[in-house]
Scaffold this active site. Structure first.
Site, PDB file in Angstrom:
ATOM      1  N   SER A 143       0.856  -1.186   0.000  1.00 28.48           N
ATOM      2  CA  SER A 143       0.000   0.000   0.000  1.00 28.48           C
ATOM      3  C   SER A 143       0.890   1.233   0.000  1.00 28.48           C
ATOM      4  O   SER A 143       2.045   1.189   0.454  1.00 28.48           O
ATOM      5  CB  SER A 143      -0.893   0.024   1.243  1.00 28.48           C
ATOM      6  OG  SER A 143      -1.513   1.289   1.410  1.00 28.48           O
ATOM      7  N   TYR A 156      -1.295  -0.684  10.536  1.00 22.88           N
ATOM      8  CA  TYR A 156      -1.528  -1.026   9.130  1.00 22.88           C
ATOM      9  C   TYR A 156      -0.374  -0.524   8.268  1.00 22.88           C
ATOM     10  O   TYR A 156       0.170  -1.266   7.441  1.00 22.88           O
ATOM     11  CB  TYR A 156      -2.851  -0.422   8.658  1.00 22.88           C
ATOM     12  CG  TYR A 156      -3.121  -0.675   7.191  1.00 22.88           C
ATOM     13  CD1 TYR A 156      -3.237  -1.965   6.702  1.00 22.88           C
ATOM     14  CD2 TYR A 156      -3.266   0.392   6.301  1.00 22.88           C
ATOM     15  CE1 TYR A 156      -3.476  -2.202   5.354  1.00 22.88           C
ATOM     16  CE2 TYR A 156      -3.512   0.161   4.958  1.00 22.88           C
ATOM     17  CZ  TYR A 156      -3.616  -1.133   4.484  1.00 22.88           C
ATOM     18  OH  TYR A 156      -3.851  -1.360   3.158  1.00 22.88           O
TER      19      TYR A 156
END
Length: 269
Positions: A143, A156
């Protein structure tokens, strides 16, 4: 559709919807048979049935919860023993937008287990066979928060930074052994990811949110170009080239037996 050259078998985790299901579609169209892995068997069967009918490829469903130790071992065994497998797409994962003060630590641990531990174990299970056969590819979905961890939940971001760091190491270790490594860094993408993370992508400016189809097609274009790191929302690839050059230059300056002069000022002792 059967006239497409067979590319072997691809394993796609998180394949029941979104990015994972689109990888199944695109890879089947490219000539891969596909093993679809996720927790929801009914949704997997629906995806496999639809894409199998369109492409004529063999699509096999394997229900597995990669946060369950027994299920994870089952997938590892598949990757070690099925010699037809030529590609692993580590797509399964989830995120969060919760701050440290608001986050559930047990959910954070589950996130680390899926985004980091499961991805690592599956990679380690697949690579030896790829090396022995001199052919294979690992595609890991990271990501943009792996580079910009301030954007969402810190855990995350940290899990996705791990995936990015792993790419560099795998690339170095496997260079010349016939194994391709690609790490994809999506930005905001219109998938169910946001529902699980606790925030709707519809609340973001439309100019920020990429269609999942565009994301996967761009990622595969990057794969065809031989990219190690593919960042579909980055408009100017030269920006990444400069970033990488600066990172590599900085990394050459760490082999020193003494601390930097700024740490040796007597006034600070």
């Amino acid at each position: 559709m059967n006239e497409v050259k067979s590319m072997g078998t691809a394993v796609v985790t998180g394949a029941s919807a979104g990015i994972g299901a689109l990888y199944v579609d695109r890879l089947a169209r490219r000539g891969y048979d596909v093993i679809l892995i996720a927790r929801d068997e009914a949704r997997l069967n629906k995806v496999a049935g639809r894409i199998g009918e369109i492409t004529g490829r063999t699509l096999t469903v394997l229900r597995a919860d990669l946060n369950d130790r027994a299920d994870l071992r089952k997938v590892e065994t598949l990757l070690r023993t099925n010699q037809s497998i030529t590609m692993l797409v580590n797509n399964a994962g989830f995120g969060s937008v919760a701050s440290l003060l608001d986050a559930d630590i047990d959910k954070m641990e589950d996130m680390i287990s899926l985004n980091v531990t499961a991805l690592t174990r599956l990679t380690y299970a697949a690579v030896p066979g790829f090396v022995a056969r001199g052919d294979g590819a690992i595609i890991n979905i990271s990501s943009i928060v792996g580079i910009a961890p301030e954007v969402l939940n810190g855990v995350y971001g940290a899990t996705k930074a791990y995936v990015l760091a792993l790419a560099y190491s795998l690339h170095k270790e496997l260079a010349g052994k016939g194994v391709r490594i690609q790490t994809v860094l999506p930005g905001a993408t219109a998938t169910e990811f946001w529902d699980a993370a606790g925030f709707s992508h519809s609340d973001m400016p439309a100019s920020w949110v990429m269609k999942a189809e565009d994301l996967v097609d761009a990622a595969l274009a990057g794969y065809d170009m031989g990219e190690l790191i593919t960042i579909p929302p980055l408009q100017d690839g030269g920006d990444w080239t400069l970033f990488e050059a600066a990172r590599r230059e900085l990394s050459t300056k760490f082999q020193q037996s003494k601390p930097g002069a700024r740490y040796c000022n007597p006034d600070n002792i």
